[in-house]
Design an enzyme around this catalytic site. Structure first.
Site, mmCIF file in Angstrom:
data_model
loop_
_atom_site.group_PDB
_atom_site.id
_atom_site.type_symbol
_atom_site.label_atom_id
_atom_site.label_comp_id
_atom_site.label_asym_id
_atom_site.label_seq_id
_atom_site.Cartn_x
_atom_site.Cartn_y
_atom_site.Cartn_z
ATOM 1 N N SER A 174 11.607 4.723 5.893
ATOM 2 C CA SER A 174 11.260 4.997 7.290
ATOM 3 C C SER A 174 9.826 4.594 7.597
ATOM 4 O O SER A 174 9.551 3.929 8.608
ATOM 5 C CB SER A 174 11.463 6.481 7.608
ATOM 6 N N ASP A 219 3.086 8.836 3.636
ATOM 7 C CA ASP A 219 3.867 7.604 3.584
ATOM 8 C C ASP A 219 3.281 6.531 4.484
ATOM 9 O O ASP A 219 3.159 5.364 4.101
ATOM 10 C CB ASP A 219 5.315 7.887 3.994
#
Length: 376
Positions: A122, A169
């Site tokens: 993602s 992330d």
């Protein structure tokens, strides 16, 4: 490029790519103001993008299960887009909110990051879309822009996708350095590259994908974050990562005590791993990886049967240490192995899953790659 031309009838203005990531250690502490140690993979998401002359946005993927999205720049915010396209559309919306004059765009994306494996497919999508849109909006790719893109991607995932992620992330996808892990101080976004030195030590990191897909938007991740927020409130702390072992004992609720104990000990493990790696003693970090898995399984309760099985099998076959990575409830584990033991460890984890009638895992060794960048 072929996907963009096939789906939308024209070639791209450019192709951008952003990596997935593996977090060496420091799991579920990014949203508590803690420290984590991820690195970028050489696998990632590529986005072939064309600027349009109107306000239309069209998004497609080479994944046959990913339905294309079509809308306008005004149709991208919270509640307007669902499914996989929300990551890309939400990033464009968030960039607009940050003052970037995003043009209409046609985007076609392709990824070799396994979906649902805990390797941050993602964030790699968000980073590739963010960098491409910003450059096509006329922004110069520099450190200031990259920090803006990180915040935009985080906001997209939190507010549009509805997954209460931290920032690890997105940060590593946009700031990683090849050959290094990235020490992230999440409360103030400071980063420090730390040379990993695995190859020099005759070691490799193996990723074991259980192929049990997880989703961060199913409520479990958000509940863990809420637990940490409540524990911090009860302790009178802005950041739960400021808690001490004595603070853990002050909590009376068993669940909140366990969550806080994980946060406290995980930050300690990050610091210990950094010290060992900087001293050229990366082969000694295995027990810290083991301790992280135990804490995530028992105190944070985000492991799964499949993860526990492959971690145990890898250790029994000679891995120096192993643990689950990512949000949990499925996804992947990592194992620190001697290069000579790779085949034995792979055979052991596959055999262990077959013996327990679990899905056969995918296994790959990984190296540290670069951050998001323009390819053409």
């Amino acid at each position: 490029m072929a996907e963009l031309r096939e789906t939308w009838g024209s070639g791209p203005d450019g192709v951008w790519t952003a990596p997935g990531r593996v977090n060496l250690i420091g799991e579920h502490v990014d949203y508590t103001g803690g420290r984590c140690l991820p690195f970028a993979l050489t696998r990632g998401t590529a986005a072939a993008v064309r600027r349009r002359d109107d306000d239309r946005v069209r998004i497609s993927s080479t994944d046959p299960d990913a339905a294309p999205f079509e809308g306008t720049l005004a149709d991208l915010g919270p509640g307007a887009v669902s499914g996989w396209a929300a990551y890309a559309a939400g990033t464009l919306w968030s960039l607009q909110q940050a003052g970037v004059e995003v043009p209409g765009l046609d985007l076609a994306v392709s990824s070799d990051v396994p979906l649902g494996a805990g390797l941050s497919s993602s964030a790699s999508l968000e980073a590739a879309v963010a960098l491409s849109a910003a450059e096509l909006a006329g922004r110069t790719d520099d450190e200031q822009l990259r920090h803006l893109l990180i915040q935009a991607a985080i906001r997209a995932e939190n507010e549009v996708v509805g997954a209460g992620t931290g920032g690890m992330d997105q940060t590593v996808a946009l700031l990683a350095e090849e050959g290094s892990v990235l020490l992230i101080h999440t409360r103030d976004s400071r980063t420090e590259p730390v040379q990993l030195g695995l190859a020099e030590a005759g070691l490799e990191l193996m990723v074991i994908d259980t192929r049990v897909k997880h989703t961060l938007a199913d409520g479990q991740y958000a509940q863990r974050r809420a637990d940490c927020d409540e524990a911090a409130r009860l302790l009178g702390l802005e950041w739960l990562s400021d808690a001490t072992p004595a603070d853990v004992e002050r909590l009376s609720d068993p669940r909140l005590k366990a969550r806080t104990r994980h946060v406290v000990t995980e930050n300690q493990r990050v610091d210990a791993v950094v010290e060992l790696v900087r001293a050229g003693r990366v082969a000694e970090i295995g027990p810290l990886l083991d301790g992280s898995h135990t804490s995530l399984r028992d105190d944070y309760e985000v492991s799964a049967v499949e993860l526990d099985v492959v971690v145990a099998a890898a250790r029994a076959a000679g891995a120096l240490g192993a643990r689950m990575v990512g949000g949990g409830f499925g996804g992947s584990a990592i194992a620190l192995i001697r290069s000579a033991d790779a085949s034995a460890v792979e055979e052991a984890v596959v055999a262990a899953c077959r013996e327990q009638d679990l899905t056969t895992p995918g296994v790959l060794t990984v190296t540290s790659g670069p951050a998001a960048r323009r390819l053409s």
